[in-house]
Write a protein that holds these residues in place. Structure first.
Motif, short mmCIF file in Angstrom:
data_model
loop_
_atom_site.label_atom_id
_atom_site.label_comp_id
_atom_site.label_asym_id
_atom_site.label_seq_id
_atom_site.Cartn_x
_atom_site.Cartn_y
_atom_site.Cartn_z
N LEU A 61 0.86 -1.19 0.00
CA LEU A 61 0.00 0.00 0.00
C LEU A 61 0.89 1.24 0.00
O LEU A 61 1.83 1.32 0.81
N ARG A 62 0.63 2.14 -0.91
CA ARG A 62 1.47 3.33 -1.02
C ARG A 62 0.64 4.59 -0.80
O ARG A 62 -0.43 4.76 -1.37
N LEU A 63 1.16 5.47 0.05
CA LEU A 63 0.59 6.80 0.30
C LEU A 63 1.70 7.81 0.13
O LEU A 63 2.77 7.69 0.76
N ALA A 64 1.50 8.78 -0.73
CA ALA A 64 2.54 9.80 -0.96
C ALA A 64 1.91 11.19 -0.92
O ALA A 64 0.76 11.39 -1.30
N GLY A 65 2.70 12.14 -0.42
CA GLY A 65 2.24 13.52 -0.34
C GLY A 65 2.18 14.18 -1.70
O GLY A 65 2.60 13.61 -2.72
N ALA A 66 1.65 15.37 -1.72
CA ALA A 66 1.52 16.12 -2.98
C ALA A 66 1.57 17.61 -2.67
O ALA A 66 1.28 18.04 -1.54
N SER A 67 1.94 18.38 -3.69
CA SER A 67 1.96 19.83 -3.52
C SER A 67 1.58 20.50 -4.83
O SER A 67 1.79 19.94 -5.91
N GLY A 68 0.97 21.67 -4.71
CA GLY A 68 0.55 22.39 -5.90
C GLY A 68 -0.07 23.71 -5.53
O GLY A 68 -0.23 24.04 -4.34
N PRO A 69 -0.42 24.49 -6.53
CA PRO A 69 -1.03 25.80 -6.26
C PRO A 69 -2.38 25.68 -5.57
O PRO A 69 -3.10 24.70 -5.74
N GLU A 70 -2.70 26.70 -4.79
CA GLU A 70 -3.94 26.66 -4.02
C GLU A 70 -5.18 26.93 -4.88
O GLU A 70 -6.31 26.85 -4.40
N THR A 71 -4.94 27.18 -6.15
CA THR A 71 -6.06 27.48 -7.04
C THR A 71 -6.50 26.27 -7.89
O THR A 71 -7.42 26.40 -8.70
N VAL A 72 -5.81 25.16 -7.71
CA VAL A 72 -6.09 23.97 -8.53
C VAL A 72 -6.31 22.77 -7.62
O VAL A 72 -5.60 22.59 -6.62
N ASP A 73 -7.31 21.96 -7.96
CA ASP A 73 -7.51 20.71 -7.20
C ASP A 73 -6.25 19.87 -7.23
O ASP A 73 -5.56 19.78 -8.26
N LEU A 74 -5.96 19.21 -6.10
CA LEU A 74 -4.67 18.54 -5.94
C LEU A 74 -4.88 17.03 -5.71
O LEU A 74 -5.41 16.62 -4.68
N PRO A 75 -4.46 16.18 -6.68
CA PRO A 75 -4.54 14.73 -6.46
C PRO A 75 -3.38 14.24 -5.60
O PRO A 75 -2.27 14.80 -5.65
N ALA A 76 -3.64 13.21 -4.81
CA ALA A 76 -2.60 12.60 -3.98
C ALA A 76 -2.55 11.11 -4.30
O ALA A 76 -3.53 10.51 -4.72
N THR A 77 -1.39 10.53 -4.08
CA THR A 77 -1.20 9.11 -4.39
C THR A 77 -1.61 8.23 -3.21
O THR A 77 -1.01 8.29 -2.14
N LEU A 78 -2.65 7.44 -3.41
CA LEU A 78 -3.08 6.43 -2.44
C LEU A 78 -3.51 5.23 -3.27
O LEU A 78 -4.59 5.22 -3.87
N GLU A 79 -2.64 4.21 -3.33
CA GLU A 79 -2.86 3.11 -4.25
C GLU A 79 -2.23 1.83 -3.73
O GLU A 79 -1.44 1.85 -2.78
N THR A 80 -2.60 0.72 -4.34
CA THR A 80 -1.88 -0.54 -4.12
C THR A 80 -0.97 -0.77 -5.31
O THR A 80 -1.31 -0.43 -6.45
N GLN A 81 0.18 -1.36 -5.01
CA GLN A 81 1.14 -1.68 -6.05
C GLN A 81 1.49 -3.17 -5.95
O GLN A 81 1.30 -3.80 -4.91
N TYR A 82 2.01 -3.70 -7.04
CA TYR A 82 2.55 -5.06 -7.01
C TYR A 82 3.90 -5.08 -7.70
O TYR A 82 4.21 -4.20 -8.51
N TYR A 83 4.68 -6.10 -7.37
CA TYR A 83 6.02 -6.21 -7.92
C TYR A 83 5.96 -7.04 -9.20
O TYR A 83 5.53 -8.19 -9.19
#
Length: 408
Positions: A263-285
């Motif tokens: 399970l992966r959770l990663a932060g995000a950053s961007g301008p305050e005027t645009v909706d901001l997606p963040a990474t919350l996903e499952t990964q496999y090798y």
């Protein structure tokens, strides 16, 4: 069963059974194998003695024994007394059998085809170390009448067949992987060996990430006493390639696709005027890298929180504005992944409303198979991530930035 009445010279007495009131022998019986604690006379059904119209001192009794084992039978006369002359002195016991199953029938527990299904059946995969594999099969030891044999049961003293699962990769390399499967065993009971489990688990191997495994599952019977097996043998996980007439078991329909996940959770950053997606996903090798598991439409968990605060969907204060989280699939405060991602996105708080906050999980019960050794200190879930509004375009000579300690 032929019953002959003989005289002391060992010759049939032709007038036996021709008495004015005919003497009608019956059969008594007892267990020889297996030795049981109780005897039910109805287990051995038999009809009435008949001379079949003959006068040679010989008659017959037809019986039916629907169980397994060996029985001892003995002819007896009513009251143990023949024409007031006492009992017949020589009434030998005759061992009959061993009776054994007519067949082993393989079905599922509803009588249809057996099956093995991935834990995430809708898209056809299962994570290593997750108790979610669905295995549904039943073996019935049947008699010649087509019924389950009620005393085919180790608890009743019969040496029943051993039943096991075999697993081989789709490469058919002759390596039996069955020792890595748990949660799919049973025991014979009244002629039935039944496995109906939705919590089968296939263990990962070693400490390094496992690459994807496609596997076939089959049922194997080893019957040292009666030498019986399933019909239509087509499977031998201990033999590379086609088993060519020496197959040991029967393959179950469908196969397994096993993936090592995290399970992966990663932060995000961007301008305050645009909706901001963040990474919350499952990964496999995939054998060389960790990538999003686009087959995952099954993993679910409680919606995330602002670190130390409330649910993100309730909104997080950023400056004088509010950033509110949404997900692709959220119901009753539970997030369910779609194509391996949550679709987590934060609404823009508006111009001039800048700032950061941390997001964290609100319990991940039952998802230990998605833990990962992110920092070399042992397997764990992702740490809280930081969301920042108010990041602007940098200098043209800066290729990129990353947060120190970010989980990739």
């Amino acid at each position: 069963i032929i019953v002959d009445a003989k005289n002391s010279d060992g010759v049939n007495t032709p007038n036996f059974g021709q008495e004015s009131t005919p003497v009608v022998p019956t059969l008594s019986w007892s267990w020889e194998y297996p030795v049981t604690a109780s005897l039910t006379d109805s287990d051995f059904s038999r009809n009435t003695y008949s001379t079949n119209g003959t006068t040679d001192g010989s008659g017959s009794i037809t019986g039916n024994f629907p169980k397994v084992g060996t029985i001892a039978i003995n002819a007896v006369i009513p009251g143990n007394d023949y024409l007031t002359g006492g009992d017949i002195s020589n009434r030998p016991l005759l061992n009959v059998g061993r009776f054994y199953p007519s067949e082993f029938e393989l079905t599922n527990n509803a009588g249809a085809s057996p099956s093995v299904l991935d834990g995430c059946a809708s898209s056809g995969f299962t994570y290593f170390d997750k108790s979610a594999i669905d295995i549904d099969y039943k073996i019935t030891a049947k008699n010649a009448l087509g019924n389950a044999i009620s005393n085919y049961d180790a608890a009743r003293g019969y040496d029943v067949a051993d039943v096991s699962i075999g697993i081989e990769s789709s490469a058919d390399d002759g390596v039996n992987l069955a020792s890595r499967l748990s949660g799919a065993t049973a025991a014979w009971s009244s002629g039935v060996y039944s496995v109906d489990s939705s919590s089968g688990q296939f263990a990962s191997e070693g400490t390094s990430p496992n690459t994807e495994l496609l596997a076939n599952v089959g049922v194997i019977i080893s019957d040292s006493l009666d030498g019986l097996n399933l019909a239509g043998l087509d499977f031998d996980p201990d033999t590379a390639g086609d088993c060519n007439g020496s197959c040991a078991g029967q393959i179950l329909p469908s196969s397994l696709r096993l993936r090592h996940g995290r399970l992966r959770l990663a932060g995000a950053s961007g301008p305050e005027t645009v909706d901001l997606p963040a990474t919350l996903e499952t990964q496999y090798y995939n054998g060389s890298a960790w990538i999003r598991n686009t087959l995952d439409d099954c993993t679910s968990f409680p919606e995330l929180l602002q670190f130390g605060g409330s649910a993100l969907t309730a909104g997080v204060t950023v400056g004088s504005g509010t950033a509110t989280a949404s997900y692709t699939s959220l119901a009753s405060s539970t997030v369910t992944l779609v194509d391996g991602t949550s679709g987590l996105i934060f609404s823009a708080p508006g111009i001039g409303n800048t700032g950061s906050f941390q997001i964290d999980f609100n319990g991940l019960s039952g998802l230990d198979h998605l833990q990962y050794d992110w920092n070399g200190g042992g397997k764990e879930f992702p740490s809280p991530a930081t969301i920042t509004f108010g990041s602007f375009r940098g200098h043209d000579k800066i290729i990129g930035r990353r947060t120190s300690g970010a989980q990739e």
